[in-house]
Design an enzyme around this catalytic site. Structure first.
Site, PDB file in Angstrom:
ATOM      1  N   PHE A  95      40.832  49.352  50.552  1.00  0.00           N
ATOM      2  CA  PHE A  95      40.815  51.069  50.526  1.00  0.00           C
ATOM      3  C   PHE A  95      41.243  51.246  51.852  1.00  0.00           C
ATOM      4  O   PHE A  95      41.727  52.415  52.357  1.00  0.00           O
ATOM      5  CB  PHE A  95      39.029  51.639  50.293  1.00  0.00           C
TER       6      PHE A  95
ATOM      7  N   LYS B 209      49.946  46.897  44.707  1.00  0.00           N
ATOM      8  CA  LYS B 209      48.932  46.990  43.613  1.00  0.00           C
ATOM      9  C   LYS B 209      47.783  47.797  44.527  1.00  0.00           C
ATOM     10  O   LYS B 209      47.020  47.041  45.343  1.00  0.00           O
ATOM     11  CB  LYS B 209      48.393  46.346  42.674  1.00  0.00           C
TER      12      LYS B 209
ATOM     13  N   GLU C 215      43.247  52.280  43.924  1.00  0.00           N
ATOM     14  CA  GLU C 215      43.057  52.970  43.474  1.00  0.00           C
ATOM     15  C   GLU C 215      42.570  53.939  44.763  1.00  0.00           C
ATOM     16  O   GLU C 215      42.173  55.839  44.352  1.00  0.00           O
ATOM     17  CB  GLU C 215      41.990  53.038  42.443  1.00  0.00           C
ATOM     18  N   ARG C 216      41.356  54.127  45.040  1.00  0.00           N
ATOM     19  CA  ARG C 216      41.000  54.951  46.205  1.00  0.00           C
ATOM     20  C   ARG C 216      41.560  55.297  47.319  1.00  0.00           C
ATOM     21  O   ARG C 216      41.428  56.863  47.816  1.00  0.00           O
ATOM     22  CB  ARG C 216      39.463  54.478  46.487  1.00  0.00           C
TER      23      ARG C 216
ATOM     24  N   SER D  51      37.120  42.440  49.108  1.00  0.00           N
ATOM     25  CA  SER D  51      35.826  42.123  49.101  1.00  0.00           C
ATOM     26  C   SER D  51      35.811  40.222  48.945  1.00  0.00           C
ATOM     27  O   SER D  51      36.418  39.804  47.691  1.00  0.00           O
ATOM     28  CB  SER D  51      34.890  42.296  49.370  1.00  0.00           C
TER      29      SER D  51
ATOM     30  N   CYS E 291      37.851  44.545  58.198  1.00  0.00           N
ATOM     31  CA  CYS E 291      37.351  43.518  58.083  1.00  0.00           C
ATOM     32  C   CYS E 291      37.349  42.797  59.319  1.00  0.00           C
ATOM     33  O   CYS E 291      36.318  42.014  59.675  1.00  0.00           O
ATOM     34  CB  CYS E 291      38.053  43.169  56.840  1.00  0.00           C
TER      35      CYS E 291
ATOM     36  N   GLU F 278      27.707  41.690  54.632  1.00  0.00           N
ATOM     37  CA  GLU F 278      28.114  42.620  55.448  1.00  0.00           C
ATOM     38  C   GLU F 278      27.991  44.083  54.567  1.00  0.00           C
ATOM     39  O   GLU F 278      27.920  44.356  53.942  1.00  0.00           O
ATOM     40  CB  GLU F 278      30.134  42.440  54.647  1.00  0.00           C
TER      41      GLU F 278
HETATM   42  P1  NAD Z   1      37.877  45.175  46.344  1.00  0.00           P
HETATM   43  O1  NAD Z   1      37.033  44.343  46.264  1.00  0.00           O
HETATM   44  O2  NAD Z   1      36.550  46.568  45.762  1.00  0.00           O
HETATM   45  O3  NAD Z   1      38.672  46.241  46.256  1.00  0.00           O
HETATM   46  C1  NAD Z   1      39.935  45.191  46.543  1.00  0.00           C
HETATM   47  C2  NAD Z   1      41.203  45.600  45.668  1.00  0.00           C
HETATM   48  O4  NAD Z   1      40.398  44.711  44.601  1.00  0.00           O
HETATM   49  C3  NAD Z   1      41.113  46.527  45.046  1.00  0.00           C
HETATM   50  O5  NAD Z   1      42.850  46.881  45.330  1.00  0.00           O
HETATM   51  C4  NAD Z   1      40.515  46.905  43.852  1.00  0.00           C
HETATM   52  O6  NAD Z   1      41.556  47.556  42.987  1.00  0.00           O
HETATM   53  C5  NAD Z   1      40.864  45.455  43.548  1.00  0.00           C
HETATM   54  N1  NAD Z   1      39.602  44.943  42.726  1.00  0.00           N
HETATM   55  C6  NAD Z   1      38.153  45.430  43.236  1.00  0.00           C
HETATM   56  N2  NAD Z   1      37.368  44.365  42.200  1.00  0.00           N
HETATM   57  C7  NAD Z   1      37.696  44.421  41.748  1.00  0.00           C
HETATM   58  C8  NAD Z   1      37.627  42.978  40.598  1.00  0.00           C
HETATM   59  N3  NAD Z   1      36.167  43.062  40.020  1.00  0.00           N
HETATM   60  N4  NAD Z   1      38.546  42.638  39.794  1.00  0.00           N
HETATM   61  C9  NAD Z   1      39.500  42.652  40.330  1.00  0.00           C
HETATM   62  N5  NAD Z   1      40.710  44.047  41.142  1.00  0.00           N
HETATM   63  C10 NAD Z   1      38.760  44.760  41.891  1.00  0.00           C
HETATM   64  O7  NAD Z   1      37.678  45.885  48.241  1.00  0.00           O
HETATM   65  P2  NAD Z   1      37.225  47.158  49.301  1.00  0.00           P
HETATM   66  O8  NAD Z   1      36.069  48.027  49.316  1.00  0.00           O
HETATM   67  O9  NAD Z   1      38.602  47.997  48.516  1.00  0.00           O
HETATM   68  O10 NAD Z   1      37.546  47.289  51.249  1.00  0.00           O
HETATM   69  C11 NAD Z   1      36.552  46.201  51.629  1.00  0.00           C
HETATM   70  C12 NAD Z   1      36.525  44.827  51.178  1.00  0.00           C
HETATM   71  O11 NAD Z   1      37.820  44.291  52.039  1.00  0.00           O
HETATM   72  C13 NAD Z   1      35.646  44.677  52.729  1.00  0.00           C
HETATM   73  O12 NAD Z   1      34.868  43.445  52.014  1.00  0.00           O
HETATM   74  C14 NAD Z   1      36.566  44.794  53.825  1.00  0.00           C
HETATM   75  O13 NAD Z   1      36.291  43.314  54.635  1.00  0.00           O
HETATM   76  C15 NAD Z   1      37.508  43.345  53.096  1.00  0.00           C
HETATM   77  N6  NAD Z   1      38.960  43.469  53.876  1.00  0.00           N
HETATM   78  C16 NAD Z   1      39.167  42.021  54.352  1.00  0.00           C
HETATM   79  C17 NAD Z   1      40.596  41.789  54.808  1.00  0.00           C
HETATM   80  C18 NAD Z   1      41.016  40.612  55.243  1.00  0.00           C
HETATM   81  O14 NAD Z   1      42.207  40.878  56.146  1.00  0.00           O
HETATM   82  N7  NAD Z   1      40.312  39.670  55.489  1.00  0.00           N
HETATM   83  C19 NAD Z   1      41.406  43.291  55.283  1.00  0.00           C
HETATM   84  C20 NAD Z   1      40.790  44.735  55.160  1.00  0.00           C
HETATM   85  C21 NAD Z   1      39.784  44.691  54.380  1.00  0.00           C
END
Ligand code: NAD
Length: 407
Positions: free
Chosen positions: A63, A87, A90-91, A140, A195, A293
């Site tokens: 997101f 994909k 969704e937020r 994450s 991140c 985190e």
């Molecule tokens: P998230 O893991 O909740 O969601 C990321 C994606 O995964 C979304 O598209 C979501 O729909 C999907 N998703 C969520 N739960 C899932 C599950 N159980 N099974 C399969 N798919 C699932 O992350 P977020 O809250 O959208 O983003 C924040 C996180 O992303 C933080 O931990 C941040 O550090 C990390 N991030 C990392 C980088 C990097 O390059 N390392 C860059 C940006 C953000």
């Protein structure tokens, strides 16, 4: 981005510019995809390599970067000749649809850049789909780990970028005003929902008190408000649950002996998921707030005696995205750049996101799988190599030879 994600306009513009950098890199596809040739590798035989597209590649994005994350992946994947399924979180569904519309407007054929909306269910369908050759995930760490395992088990090439806990080491010889400005920008920009956000300042030697005072003074001056407020420097968190998580982390650290030097609780505007900048001092390395985190506008300060101890703290972290050092000492900086266990290092730069001509990626639980994104590693990830050995025989010279050829 402001309406869905909450980031303020200047931050959204910065995200867009960093995303556009990858389009410049994608335009170098001719250079980055060219193969190698060895003419006359044996008598009458030439060998050469080429990089071929994988077919269909998919990306699952978080997101916090609704535009940059999709651009980082789609631009290179498509330049490599793949079809692409995006994909988004969704937020924050809208930026991806705008991207697809812009792609169509500039003539990218239908079916090349596809957007699928959904949550975990859509991700699972992507991971199991036999027609998808590669998956890039950004989000994450727990989900990154699952995505890497499930996608790899179904035979796909997977790169999964996870969460982070980024340290900024401040040496006693650093320019404190400069370091404090950098800490504020890197910890509270985008409400700490990056991140590469700095979430732990490691104060070395006797620099702690003066540094905390300089950061504290600046933290209380940050203007918090909605994206629609042109004066706002920092917006809200993404959700009620995120706000509760962040407030819970501050309360737990306080209960566990840390000192809340600047309290963001109660200084925030009402009517949204705001938390004002918060500075937590005298944090111990074993405390949850130092290890987990938080992903919010909370900056911890840990005090250590030496650069070695600061590097050991970074080594001990589960994550390894970014790490920065602030110093005037070239020797200390060089020691740090070689020894700190993170994929992206900043020297007097708090958020060392590499320019897109370099590749982006962390170490440890900040990345599962192979190859960083964008840059030359991005071109590697989205292609596979083919090597051709060719001969144009002269008929009268041919003869059967069952031995393994030596020349
Ligand atoms: P998230 O893991 O909740 O969601 C990321 C994606 O995964 C979304 O598209 C979501 O729909 C999907 N998703 C969520 N739960 C899932 C599950 N159980 N099974 C399969 N798919 C699932 O992350 P977020 O809250 O959208 O983003 C924040 C996180 O992303 C933080 O931990 C941040 O550090 C990390 N991030 C990392 C980088 C990097 O390059 N390392 C860059 C940006 C953000």
């Amino acid at each position: 981005m402001g309406e869905e994600q909450g980031k303020v306009r200047a931050d959204a513009e910065g995200e867009l510019m960093r995303g556009l950098e990858t389009l410049d890199v994608a335009c170098a596809a001719g250079l980055l995809l060219k193969g190698e040739i060895s003419p006359q590798i044996a008598t009458g035989v030439d060998a050469f390599s080429m990089r071929m597209p994988l077919g269909v590649a998919a990306a699952i994005t978080p997101f916090n970067f609704p535009f940059m994350a999709p651009l980082y992946l789609s631009s290179i994947a498509i330049a490599c000749g793949n079809a692409f399924i995006l994909k988004p979180s969704e937020r924050v569904p809208t930026a991806s649809l705008m991207l697809a519309e812009l792609a169509r407007d500039v003539g990218i054929p239908d079916g090349v850049l596809n957007v699928v909306q959904g949550d975990a269910e859509a991700v699972e369908a992507i991971l199991d789909h036999p027609g998808i050759a590669a998956v890039s995930f950004i989000g994450s760490s727990p989900v990154a780990k699952l995505v890497h395992a499930r996608g790899s088990a179904s035979g796909k090439r997977v790169q999964a970028f996870g969460g982070a806990k980024n340290h900024m080491v401040v040496m006693p010889d650093a320019d404190l005003g400069f370091a404090a400005d950098a800490a504020i920008s890197a910890a509270f920009g985008s409400s700490g929902q990056r991140c590469m956000a700095v979430s732990v300042v490691v104060a070395v030697g006797d620099v702690g008190d003066a540094l905390v005072a300089a950061i504290g003074e600046r933290a209380t001056a940050v203007k918090v408000g909605p994206a629609s407020d042109p004066e706002a420097e920092m917006g809200p968190l993404i959700s009620r649950a995120a706000r509760e998580r962040v407030l819970g982390a501050i309360a737990a650290a306080e209960a566990d002996g840390a000192k809340v030097a600047i309290d963001g609780r109660g200084r925030e505007p009402g009517g949204g998921y705001f938390v004002a900048p918060t500075l937590v001092d005298h944090v111990r390395p074993d405390q949850e707030i130092c290890r987990r985190e938080v992903f919010g506008p909370v900056l911890s300060v840990v005090r250590v005696d030496t650069l070695d101890a600061a590097i050991a703290l970074i080594d001990d972290s589960q994550y390894g995205n970014g790490a920065a050092i602030f110093t005037r000492d070239g020797g200390a900086a060089r020691t740090f750049q070689r020894r700190a266990s993170a994929g992206m290092i900043g020297i007097n730069v708090p958020i060392p996101i590499p320019n897109a001509v370099y590749s982006f990626g962390g170490w440890k639980d900040s990345r599962f799988g192979d190859q960083h994104m964008a840059g030359t590693e991005g071109f590697r990830f989205f292609t596979k190599q083919k090597v051709v050995t060719s001969r144009w025989p002269e008929e009268e010279k041919s003869k059967a030879d069952l031995a393994f050829p030596t020349r």
